[in-house]
Write a protein that holds these residues in place. Structure first.
Motif, mmCIF file in Angstrom:
data_model
loop_
_atom_site.group_PDB
_atom_site.id
_atom_site.type_symbol
_atom_site.label_atom_id
_atom_site.label_comp_id
_atom_site.label_asym_id
_atom_site.label_seq_id
_atom_site.Cartn_x
_atom_site.Cartn_y
_atom_site.Cartn_z
ATOM 1 N N ALA A 127 0.844 -1.209 0.000
ATOM 2 C CA ALA A 127 0.000 0.000 0.000
ATOM 3 C C ALA A 127 0.873 1.251 0.000
ATOM 4 O O ALA A 127 0.635 2.190 -0.772
ATOM 5 C CB ALA A 127 -0.938 0.007 1.209
ATOM 6 N N GLY A 128 1.896 1.255 0.843
ATOM 7 C CA GLY A 128 2.802 2.409 0.921
ATOM 8 C C GLY A 128 3.547 2.632 -0.387
ATOM 9 O O GLY A 128 3.761 3.768 -0.811
ATOM 10 N N GLU A 129 3.914 1.518 -1.019
ATOM 11 C CA GLU A 129 4.620 1.603 -2.302
ATOM 12 C C GLU A 129 3.710 2.238 -3.366
ATOM 13 O O GLU A 129 4.122 3.111 -4.121
ATOM 14 C CB GLU A 129 4.975 0.169 -2.700
ATOM 15 N N ILE A 130 2.452 1.767 -3.404
ATOM 16 C CA ILE A 130 1.490 2.292 -4.381
ATOM 17 C C ILE A 130 1.235 3.775 -4.126
ATOM 18 O O ILE A 130 1.135 4.575 -5.045
ATOM 19 C CB ILE A 130 0.137 1.527 -4.285
ATOM 20 N N GLU A 131 1.149 4.122 -2.832
ATOM 21 C CA GLU A 131 0.830 5.500 -2.492
ATOM 22 C C GLU A 131 1.946 6.456 -2.929
ATOM 23 O O GLU A 131 1.684 7.588 -3.335
ATOM 24 C CB GLU A 131 0.586 5.626 -0.983
#
Lengths: 169, 281
Positions: free
Chosen positions: B88-92
């Motif tokens: 999720a953090g990577e996508i964000e």
């Protein structure tokens, strides 16, 4: 001078699993690849269970071992796919587990979800895990989880020894 | 560790910003990235909050073996959280790690279903909550294996192997306690009735789910209901428990509207990062 990857594999075979020190991380099957990318040694490791606390210790030990051997530029890569399976544990390592008091995984007996579990309960057919101490097949499941997520707790009805069974995944 | 802990900082987002995280512009609501981020935090927050709840049993379970089993299941769930929230953090793309998302968000930014934040109550209630969740978790992960995003499929395949054991264990214990003594039976029936109004949210579809399903990234939650129904009906019958009839369900968790219980849970889970911002070991 860069040591060849075969040499590196041999070095990694000297790194014990932190929780089961009788087997090495290569016997456990978690080192997936060793490769030189220019002057950087890239070691690809897959976790056994996603929450396994040994993962970070294993990474540290790999790095330490390689530094001891004079490798400076190291990259540790995590690879999730294909997911680790107990089928990757080497046969000799399974014997070492047994001698250490842990019943090794019995291939093809992984949890298939609730349906298989229900069938086992209804038919009374239980997985037979021989006692690693006395070899008796008369053992019982105490809990689906033992000292770590990868093991189940069993007890031998013959010699009464409580023991861990390395579950199939 | 700072010499003077900053325990008066009230807002987790302020703390995150003070540490130089999340400075880039937030994702635009309704954008594909925002949808995927939301979907991934729903998965990761479910496993995080349930993992934390289960870990509350550590040192308190009725017998040693169950204590160890609960701690190990919590470990699995928190490991899965690291994978989901990490992605999720990577996508964000705002530099937030799984830890940042776990410890530096406030309750209204959590997207878990309300079921997993229900308090533990007794051992039977904890096991019933686990079973109702596991029976959803398994088909959810199986469907996610076919996600159009390979990274999601890889995590689902990994987590699914672990969850197969969770479901086997929770179903087995629901049967043994349901079809056990009068006391254990009554407690399991009570747990089932208390938790039933939180089941429906797992299958409730909102616009984010619709778009994610349309892109082939995540399944339509409603499509998981038949598999869940089959498992639950079968196990409850064997456990001699009566399936409640009500269709009403509480919702809002997936959109960040939580019960009062989540705030208390987060206070315990996040206090260290709030008292000692940036503490590492």
């Amino acid at each position: 001078m860069q040591p060849d990857t075969e040499t590196v594999w041999r070095w990694l075979a000297e790194v014990p699993d932190p929780e089961i020190p009788v087997i090495s991380i290569t016997e456990l099957g978690i080192v997936r690849d060793v490769d030189w990318q220019d002057d950087t040694l890239v070691v690809t490791v897959t976790p056994t269970y996603s929450g396994c606390p040994a993962t970070s210790v294993i990474n540290l030990e790999i790095e330490q071992k390689l530094r001891e051997k004079g490798v400076d530029k190291i990259e540790l890569k995590r690879q999730l796919s294909p997911p680790w399976s107990t089928d990757w544990i080497a046969d000799e390592a399974k014997e070492k587990l047994r001698a250490y008091g842990i019943a090794p995984p019995i291939e093809g007996t992984g949890a298939a979800g609730v349906v298989a579990g229900r069938v086992r309960r209804l038919t009374g057919e239980r997985l037979t895990v021989p006692c690693p101490r006395c070899g008796s097949p008369d053992t019982r499941l105490v809990s689906q989880y033992g000292s770590t997520p990868c093991k189940a707790a069993y007890q031998c009805n013959a010699c009464l020894e409580p023991f861990d069974y390395f579950k199939c995944i | 560790m700072p010499s003077l802990p900053d325990i008066m900082t009230p807002d987790a987002e302020t703390l995150a910003k003070a540490q130089g995280k999340g400075r880039a512009a937030p994702l635009e609501a309704g954008s594909p990235e925002h949808d995927l981020f939301t979907g991934l935090t729903r998965l990761g927050d479910n496993t995080l909050i349930l993992g934390h709840r289960v870990s509350e049993w550590c040192g308190h379970a009725p017998v040693l073996e169950e204590d160890i089993a609960l701690a190990n299941m919590a470990l699995d769930l928190i490991g899965q959280t690291q994978l989901w929230l990490g992605l999720a953090g990577e996508i964000e793309g705002r530099g937030r790690s799984a830890d940042d998302l776990a410890f530096l968000r406030d309750a209204w930014h959590f997207h878990n279903v309300l079921l997993v934040e229900r308090p533990n109550r007794d051992f039977g209630h904890t096991l019933m909550r686990q079973f109702l969740f596991d029976a959803w978790h398994q088909p959810m992960l199986r469907a996610l294996e076919d996600s159009a995003d390979d990274r999601i499929g890889e995590i689902a395949l990994k987590a699914g192997k672990e969850v197969a054991y969770h479901l086997e264990r929770s179903a087995d214990l629901v049967i043994r306690l349901g079809d056990g003594t009068d006391e254990s039976h009554a407690r399991m029936q009570d747990a089932l009735e208390r938790l039933w109004p939180y089941v429906g949210e797992m299958f409730h579809v909102d616009e984010v789910d619709v778009r994610l399903a349309h892109e082939g990234l995540m399944p339509d939650p409603a499509s998981l209901r038949p598999a869940w129904d089959a498992t639950v009906t079968e196990i409850l019958a064997e456990a001699t428990l009566i399936r409640p009839e009500g269709e009403f369900f509480h919702k809002g968790g997936k959109q960040g509207r939580h019960t009062e219980h989540l705030g208390h849970l987060l206070a315990a889970m996040q206090w260290l990062q709030r008292a000692y911002p940036g503490a590492k070991w």
